[in-house]
Design an enzyme around this catalytic site. Structure first.
Site, short mmCIF file in Angstrom:
data_model
loop_
_atom_site.label_atom_id
_atom_site.label_comp_id
_atom_site.label_asym_id
_atom_site.label_seq_id
_atom_site.Cartn_x
_atom_site.Cartn_y
_atom_site.Cartn_z
CB SER A 200 49.32 -39.68 -12.37
OG SER A 200 50.51 -39.89 -11.66
NE ARG A 201 45.22 -32.95 -11.87
CZ ARG A 201 45.56 -32.60 -10.61
NH1 ARG A 201 45.65 -33.52 -9.66
NH2 ARG A 201 45.79 -31.34 -10.31
CG LEU A 202 45.72 -41.95 -14.56
CD1 LEU A 202 46.68 -43.13 -14.60
CD2 LEU A 202 44.99 -41.84 -15.90
#
Ligand SMILES: Cc1cc2nc3c(=O)[nH]c(=O)nc-3n(C[C@H](O)[C@H](O)[C@H](O)COP(=O)(O)O)c2cc1C
Length: 223
Positions: A200-202
């Protein structure tokens, strides 16, 4: 099934979106300095068959202030920095001799990793350049004599003529000396970022920064 049309292939290329996941980079896992962390990741990139794992995209600043980038191959790394070899009279060579500010990225996409180096690049000692040049294949040595890197040339034929000329010049030489304008630069980093893609792009971003006393501090950046 038919092949996708070029249009849909292009569309796919622009829309592709992989959710990185599995791996992470914790402060607890990080080596004590960026060189140890880098060599561990470089070895892993090689083991996991990243194509040209030692390739880095190198950014310099032209004398007019414009940025300029290209790929070069890392040829040495130790506590002094990251070394690569090139033509000192090339675009990048001239840029760095006038302004040593540099940044480079190792783009290990298949591992969902990148390492970004920020610092200054200075010529390596002449002895180091001599030793590296002497270990190159003869063809590469002749090519170094034949190419004024980054200068325009009239044609491929003209380039091949320069190669024949250099080849003839050194036909009887027991070894080919290093052209003075060819040699290494060493990037001395003041900041090195280790980036690990997460879900999730974290993503994990851990950055080493060199302090005045030479010690390295680590901070985490938001993705
Ligand atoms: C995979 C790859 C590796 C390269 N390695 C080097 C290198 O180690 N040294 C070099 O001078 N050029 C290397 N090149 C060529 C450079 O990208 C560039 O074209 C050349 O150095 C001239 O750059 P400049 O005009 O910005 O100075 C490499 C290119 C590729 C694609």
């Amino acid at each position: 099934m038919t092949d996708p049309s070029p249009d849909s292939a292009l569309e796919n290329a622009l829309r592709t979106h992989t959710d990185y996941g599995v791996e992470k980079l914790d402060e607890a896992d990080l080596a004590g300095d960026p060189f140890a962390q880098f060599t561990a990741w470089l070895a892993e990139a090689a083991e996991r068959e990243v194509y040209e794992p030692n390739a880095m995209v190198l950014g310099t600043i032209d004398p007019d202030g414009a940025p300029s980038i290209r790929t070069v191959l890392l040829r040495g790394v130790d506590d002094r920095g990251f070394a690569f070899y090139t033509d000192y009279t090339s675009r990048k060579g001239r840029a760095l001799l006038a302004n040593p500010a540099v940044s480079a990225v190792f783009p290990w996409y298949t591992l969902h990793r990148q390492v970004i180096v920020f610092g200054e690049a200075h010529p390596v000692e002449a002895d180091d350049s001599d030793a590296y040049f002497a270990a190159r294949p003869r063809g590469a040595q002749v090519a170094a004599w034949s190419s004024d890197q980054s200068q325009a040339i009239a044609s491929r034929d003209a380039l091949e003529q320069k190669v024949r000329d250099a080849d003839a010049r050194f036909a009887d030489a027991p070894e080919i000396p290093r052209p003075e304008r060819w040699g290494g630069f060493r990037i001395v980093p003041r900041r090195v970022e280790f980036w690990q893609g997460r879900t999730s792009r974290l993503h994990d971003r851990l950055v080493f920064t060199r302090q005045g006393d030479g010690a390295w501090t680590v901070e985490r950046l938001q993705p």
